[in-house]
Write an enzyme that holds these catalytic residues in place. Sequence first.
Site, PDB file in Angstrom:
ATOM      1  N   LYS A  27     -13.533  60.703 111.181  1.00 37.03           N
ATOM      2  CA  LYS A  27     -14.484  60.720 112.307  1.00 37.03           C
ATOM      3  C   LYS A  27     -15.240  62.046 112.376  1.00 37.03           C
ATOM      4  O   LYS A  27     -16.460  62.067 112.526  1.00 37.03           O
ATOM      5  CB  LYS A  27     -13.702  60.463 113.606  1.00 37.03           C
ATOM      6  N   ARG A 127     -14.690  65.645 131.140  1.00 38.03           N
ATOM      7  CA  ARG A 127     -14.228  66.643 130.154  1.00 38.03           C
ATOM      8  C   ARG A 127     -15.001  67.960 130.279  1.00 38.03           C
ATOM      9  O   ARG A 127     -16.190  67.976 130.589  1.00 38.03           O
ATOM     10  CB  ARG A 127     -14.317  66.048 128.746  1.00 38.03           C
ATOM     11  N   SER A 171     -11.016  75.705 119.280  1.00 36.90           N
ATOM     12  CA  SER A 171     -11.698  74.416 119.360  1.00 36.90           C
ATOM     13  C   SER A 171     -12.780  74.312 118.295  1.00 36.90           C
ATOM     14  O   SER A 171     -13.733  75.094 118.265  1.00 36.90           O
ATOM     15  CB  SER A 171     -12.336  74.250 120.745  1.00 36.90           C
ATOM     16  N   GLN A 173     -14.846  71.900 118.137  1.00 32.39           N
ATOM     17  CA  GLN A 173     -16.073  71.403 118.773  1.00 32.39           C
ATOM     18  C   GLN A 173     -16.902  72.569 119.304  1.00 32.39           C
ATOM     19  O   GLN A 173     -18.127  72.606 119.137  1.00 32.39           O
ATOM     20  CB  GLN A 173     -15.728  70.424 119.898  1.00 32.39           C
ATOM     21  N   ASP A 319      -4.918  66.128 117.455  1.00 34.53           N
ATOM     22  CA  ASP A 319      -5.101  64.714 117.818  1.00 34.53           C
ATOM     23  C   ASP A 319      -3.849  63.876 117.568  1.00 34.53           C
ATOM     24  O   ASP A 319      -3.846  62.674 117.838  1.00 34.53           O
ATOM     25  CB  ASP A 319      -6.282  64.124 117.030  1.00 34.53           C
ATOM     26  N   ARG A 391      -6.034  56.964 121.131  1.00 32.64           N
ATOM     27  CA  ARG A 391      -4.876  57.428 120.349  1.00 32.64           C
ATOM     28  C   ARG A 391      -3.562  57.125 121.077  1.00 32.64           C
ATOM     29  O   ARG A 391      -2.537  56.888 120.439  1.00 32.64           O
ATOM     30  CB  ARG A 391      -5.010  58.923 120.030  1.00 32.64           C
TER      31      ARG A 391
HETATM   32  C1  S3P Z   1     -12.908  67.441 116.804  1.00 34.15           C
HETATM   33  C2  S3P Z   1     -12.210  68.510 117.256  1.00 34.15           C
HETATM   34  C3  S3P Z   1     -11.022  68.423 118.112  1.00 34.15           C
HETATM   35  C4  S3P Z   1     -10.444  67.013 118.134  1.00 34.15           C
HETATM   36  C5  S3P Z   1     -11.494  65.958 118.232  1.00 34.15           C
HETATM   37  C6  S3P Z   1     -12.488  66.060 117.080  1.00 34.15           C
HETATM   38  C7  S3P Z   1     -14.110  67.671 115.984  1.00 34.15           C
HETATM   39  O1  S3P Z   1     -11.369  68.819 119.403  1.00 34.15           O
HETATM   40  O2  S3P Z   1      -9.541  66.875 119.206  1.00 34.15           O
HETATM   41  O3  S3P Z   1     -10.912  64.658 118.214  1.00 34.15           O
HETATM   42  O4  S3P Z   1     -14.585  66.728 115.309  1.00 34.15           O
HETATM   43  O5  S3P Z   1     -14.614  68.796 116.006  1.00 34.15           O
HETATM   44  P1  S3P Z   1     -11.373  70.380 119.832  1.00 34.15           P
HETATM   45  O6  S3P Z   1     -12.085  71.091 118.782  1.00 34.15           O
HETATM   46  O7  S3P Z   1     -12.103  70.454 121.123  1.00 34.15           O
HETATM   47  O8  S3P Z   1      -9.918  70.734 119.939  1.00 34.15           O
END
Ligand code: S3P
Length: 438
Positions: A27, A127, A171, A173, A319, A391
């Site tokens: 993903k 969130r 993180s 993200q 995750d 999940r």
């Molecule tokens: C992800 C980063 C993770 C993960 C999410 C996908 C990504 O989150 O939990 O399912 O693709 O960058 P965080 O980076 O906020 O921990």
Amino acid sequence: MAEAAKQSWVARAGTGFGGQLRVPGDKSISHRGLLLGAIAEGTTRIDGFLRSEDCLATLAALRALGVTVDDEGDHVSVHGVGLRGLSAPAAPLDLGNSGTAIRLLAGLLAGQSFDTALTGDASLCRRPMGRIADPLGQMGARVDTTDGCPPLTVHGGRALAGIDYRLPVASAQVKSALLLAALYADGDTQIRGSGASRDHTERMLLSMGAALDLEEDCITLHPGRRLEAMDLQVPGDLSSAAFFLLGAALAADAPLVIESVGINPTRLGILGILELMGARVEVSNHRMEGREPVADLLLARSALRGAEIPPSVVPLAIDEFPVVFVAAAVADGDTLVTGAEELRHKESDRIATMVAGLRALGADIEERPDGALIHGGKLHGGEIDSHGDHRVAMAFAMAALVADGPVRIRDTANVATSFPEFPGLAVQAGLTLEVTES
Ligand code: S3P
């Protein structure tokens, strides 16, 4: 999106569990292929793209931003418009359930000449977005949140400057949102404290020709280079494979083999945790797909024992805690999860949701602010609420393999956000799963 449908599952042990299978594409890599392909020069071909609701939300958002994306069955072609080629969408972008989509897009859109409104479903709108709005603000961007959450308005036409930023939470993200904004900044951006989180953005940016220095605890992005389109082969998603590894550890009558799974070291925490708990995953047929390592995984039924999970491993398995909680609930002895407060900010509050669900199946578990103490034992059948968390739903489906009665799981439609094929593959592996819509 999935929210409107009220779907539930009844899962039961079948006659065995095992076999050979492949899980769908990663993903995180699928989102990034679309986003970076959109702002590259030329056509990026993505093979193994994950056609899940989350990734399709990113795809639809990019189309609304003027990018042509052809979905050609076995692959997706993203016709890049270059760093400056996106255009204003006619309506707010709806990212559904996807935290990755909204946060990475916010970073990308902070560097554009137009304003964009971003929203999502009820879970996404709970969130935290201050974690991107604040550092993007330090770069000179303006991201308005709604009490710290979506809906967001990302204001365009602002000059961005590079910053030196230490991530308060590990993180990917946040790191990726800042790297995308940094492509548009005047001056270098440095991001520190990011070592532990997944690094797919960095790998893909390097493949596309961005100027990026990677040091132990510091990433530096030098803006000014254009991105070149690439061909991308998306590996199977280890986070999806994890449910099947759990199933195999609990109930395999013959070893389970999962082919072509991404084994990026920043994602591998679950393998270490399973090993600590007594389940050794054999990793074979190592190879590289572009800059991402890939392998086949094999796991036999294992006698699980409780373990103390090192907090340092949490970001590397972020995750996979629904899987870890179920494994711990049926292990021999106690499992202690600490340093995992981030789990409270996922698609549901995953500490609370897992504690409530496991208690409903008879587990003895003490909730902690940053984790839980799980006393291993036996599970009985019962009914749990996944709170729309994909999940959580998939982990409890696997719990049914060892529960002494059927496990009914409510609110499962969101499994389609990451793994639409899960019910079919789980049945193929040996779980009995009835899906009902109401
Ligand atoms: C992800 C980063 C993770 C993960 C999410 C996908 C990504 O989150 O939990 O399912 O693709 O960058 P965080 O980076 O906020 O921990």
